[in-house]
Write a protein that holds these residues in place. Structure first.
Motif, short mmCIF file in Angstrom:
data_model
loop_
_atom_site.label_atom_id
_atom_site.label_comp_id
_atom_site.label_asym_id
_atom_site.label_seq_id
_atom_site.Cartn_x
_atom_site.Cartn_y
_atom_site.Cartn_z
N ILE A 153 11.78 -2.41 -3.31
CA ILE A 153 11.09 -1.12 -3.33
C ILE A 153 12.02 -0.01 -2.84
O ILE A 153 12.09 1.08 -3.43
N GLU A 154 12.74 -0.28 -1.76
CA GLU A 154 13.67 0.72 -1.23
C GLU A 154 14.74 1.08 -2.26
O GLU A 154 15.11 2.25 -2.41
N GLU A 155 15.24 0.07 -2.97
CA GLU A 155 16.26 0.33 -3.99
C GLU A 155 15.69 1.13 -5.15
O GLU A 155 16.35 2.02 -5.70
N LEU A 156 14.46 0.83 -5.54
CA LEU A 156 13.81 1.61 -6.60
C LEU A 156 13.67 3.07 -6.18
O LEU A 156 13.94 3.99 -6.97
N ASN A 173 15.44 6.81 -7.45
CA ASN A 173 14.49 7.79 -8.01
C ASN A 173 13.73 7.25 -9.22
O ASN A 173 13.50 7.97 -10.20
N ILE A 174 13.36 5.97 -9.15
CA ILE A 174 12.61 5.35 -10.23
C ILE A 174 11.12 5.66 -10.07
O ILE A 174 10.56 5.55 -8.98
N ASN A 184 3.60 4.79 -1.06
CA ASN A 184 2.55 5.29 -1.96
C ASN A 184 2.58 4.56 -3.29
O ASN A 184 1.57 4.52 -4.01
N GLU A 185 3.74 4.01 -3.65
CA GLU A 185 3.88 3.32 -4.94
C GLU A 185 3.22 1.95 -4.95
O GLU A 185 3.07 1.34 -6.01
N ILE A 188 17.32 -3.56 -14.66
CA ILE A 188 15.90 -3.90 -14.68
C ILE A 188 15.08 -2.81 -15.36
O ILE A 188 14.19 -3.09 -16.18
N CYS A 189 15.39 -1.55 -15.06
CA CYS A 189 14.58 -0.44 -15.55
C CYS A 189 14.95 0.01 -16.95
O CYS A 189 14.11 0.55 -17.67
#
Length: 352
Positions: A217-220, A224-225, A251-252, A328-329
Motif C-alpha cells: 500500500i505504501e509503495e502504491l 501516486n497510484i 482511505n484506500e 503491476i499497474c
C-alpha cells in the motif's frame, strides 16, 4: 491538520480543554479523537489558489450521500478555483479526500466572508445568514420537494439564484413552492472506473502477510497510484493491533466484514492479493484464477507451480525486493489460461 477540542481530555499527560487547537498528522490519533467525539477537524488548508473565493456550505457531511458526492466531484472538477468547503460536522474520510482538491474548514460561528456562497441544502442559509458576507448567494435543491410532505421551502431574500440538480427537482420546486430555478445536473467524476482494484480474502493471522500488505500500500501511494483495496477479513486479534490500526488508517482500504459470499467480489477486481509467509493450497488464489482474475502472491511453493509471472499474475519475494508497482499497474495480465485438476474421481474411489 488542525483539530479543535470538543471535550476535555488528557493527551500525553497534558490536559486538553474545549476550544484548544491540536496540530497533528497522526491519522490514527485523529481518527481516535473523532470517533470518541473528543475533537473535530478544524481545518485542512493545503491550497493557495487565486481568484474569487468560493465557499461551499454543508452543515453535515456524512460518510456517504448524494450531496457528499456532489461536493467531491465539484471540488475535483474545479480544483484550480479558490474553494473552501465549510461544515459543522463531517466524516473524517470525506474531509481528507476533499482536502486533496480544496480547503476544508469547520464552521465555528465566525463571519463568513467570500465572493460566492453555495448552500448545498435547502435549510443551510438559515444557519449562517446573519454572519454571511457574499457578493452572490446560490441555494441548491437536491431533492424533488413535491414528494416531501414535511418540507416547505421558502426562498430567502439574500438568495440570488436557486439551483436544482435535475428536471425532477426543478419541476418539484415549481409545482410545490412556485419558484423557478436554474437546472444544472449534478457533475459526475470523469475519472470514474480508473482506480485499480485489489482484493484480499484472508484471516489476518501473523503468517498471512499483513505487514507486506501495508508495504505494498505504501509503495502504491508513493507512486501516486489511484487504487482501492478491499480487505475481506475478521481482522483477528492475533494480528498486531498496531498493524491493524495502520491498515485501517488508509482511505484506500475498504474493510469488508468476513462473509461466505466475499468470494463473489473477486470478479469485480483487477487483482487478488495474498502475501502470506506460507500457503499449501491457497483457495483464494485458485478461486481468482478460476474467475480469470490475475493474482499477486508471495513465493510459496504452490504459487511457483501455478503462477507464471506476467501471464496469470506476479510472484513477490518474501522480502518484497522485487515488488514492481509500475509493472503491476501498467502490465496487467489479460489472458488467464490456467488448467485446473478435477480430482473428484479420487474421492469417489475413497468413498466406495
Amino acid at each position: 491538520m488542525l483539530l479543535v477540542v470538543e471535550q476535555d481530555f488528557r493527551l500525553s499527560n497534558k490536559r486538553k480543554r474545549v476550544g484548544d487547537i491540536i496540530e497533528t498528522d497522526n491519522t490514527t490519533l485523529i481518527k481516535y479523537l473523532i470517533s470518541k467525539e473528543l475533537a473535530q477537524i478544524k481545518e485542512i488548508v493545503l491550497h493557495k489558489n487565486k481568484g474569487k473565493h468560493i465557499t461551499i456550505y454543508q452543515e453535515y457531511i456524512y460518510k456517504i450521500g448524494g450531496i457528499e458526492t456532489f461536493i467531491f466531484n465539484f471540488a475535483k472538477v474545479f480544483k484550480e478555483y479558490n474553494i473552501t468547503v465549510m461544515y459543522k460536522r463531517a466524516d473524517y474520510n470525506q474531509l481528507v479526500r476533499l482536502s486533496k482538491y480544496v480547503n476544508v474548514r469547520k464552521d465555528t460561528n465566525e463571519i463568513i466572508d467570500c465572493d460566492i456562497f453555495i448552500a448545498c441544502n435547502y435549510h443551510n442559509i438559515a444557519k449562517c445568514k446573519k454572519r454571511l458576507k457574499a457578493n452572490k448567494v446560490y441555494q441548491m435543491i437536491h431533492a424533488d420537494l413535491s414528494t416531501y410532505k414535511d418540507i416547505y421551502y421558502t426562498k430567502d431574500e439574500i438568495v440570488d439564484d436557486i439551483i436544482t440538480v435535475s428536471k425532477s427537482a426543478y419541476d418539484g420546486l415549481l409545482s410545490k413552492n412556485g419558484y423557478t430555478s436554474k437546472c444544472i445536473y449534478n457533475l459526475l467524476d470523469l475519472e470514474a472506473g480508473q482506480k485499480i482494484k485489489f482484493i484480499t480474502l484472508s484471516r489476518m493471522t501473523k503468517e498471512k502477510g499483513l505487514q507486506r500488505i501495508i508495504k505494498m500500500i505504501e509503495e502504491l501511494k508513493n507512486n501516486n497510484i489511484n487504487f482501492v483495496w478491499y480487505i475481506c477479513s475478521d481482522l483477528t486479534e492475533r494480528a498486531k493491533k498496531d498493524d491493524i490500526d495502520k491498515l485501517l488508517s488508509y482511505n484506500e482500504v475498504v474493510l469488508v466484514p468476513a462473509n461466505i459470499n466475499n468470494v463473489e467480489l473477486i470478479s469485480a477486481c483487477d487483482y487478488l492479493v495474498q502475501l502470506s509467509d506460507t500457503e499449501s493450497f491457497c483457495y483464494s488464489m485458485y478461486e481468482a484464477l478460476q474467475r480469470k482474475v490475475p493474482v499477486i502472491v508471495t513465493e510459496f511453493k504452490e504459487a511457483k507451480r501455478i503462477i507464471k509471472d506476467g501471464e496469470n499474475g506476479y510472484i513477490i519475494k518474501f522480502d518484497m525486493s522485487n515488488l514492481d508497482i509500475n509493472k503491476i499497474c501498467n502490465q496487467k495480465p489479460k489472458e488467464i489460461n490456467t488448467e485446473f485438476k478435477n480430482e473428484t474421481e479420487k474421492w469417489i474411489e475413497l468413498l466406495k
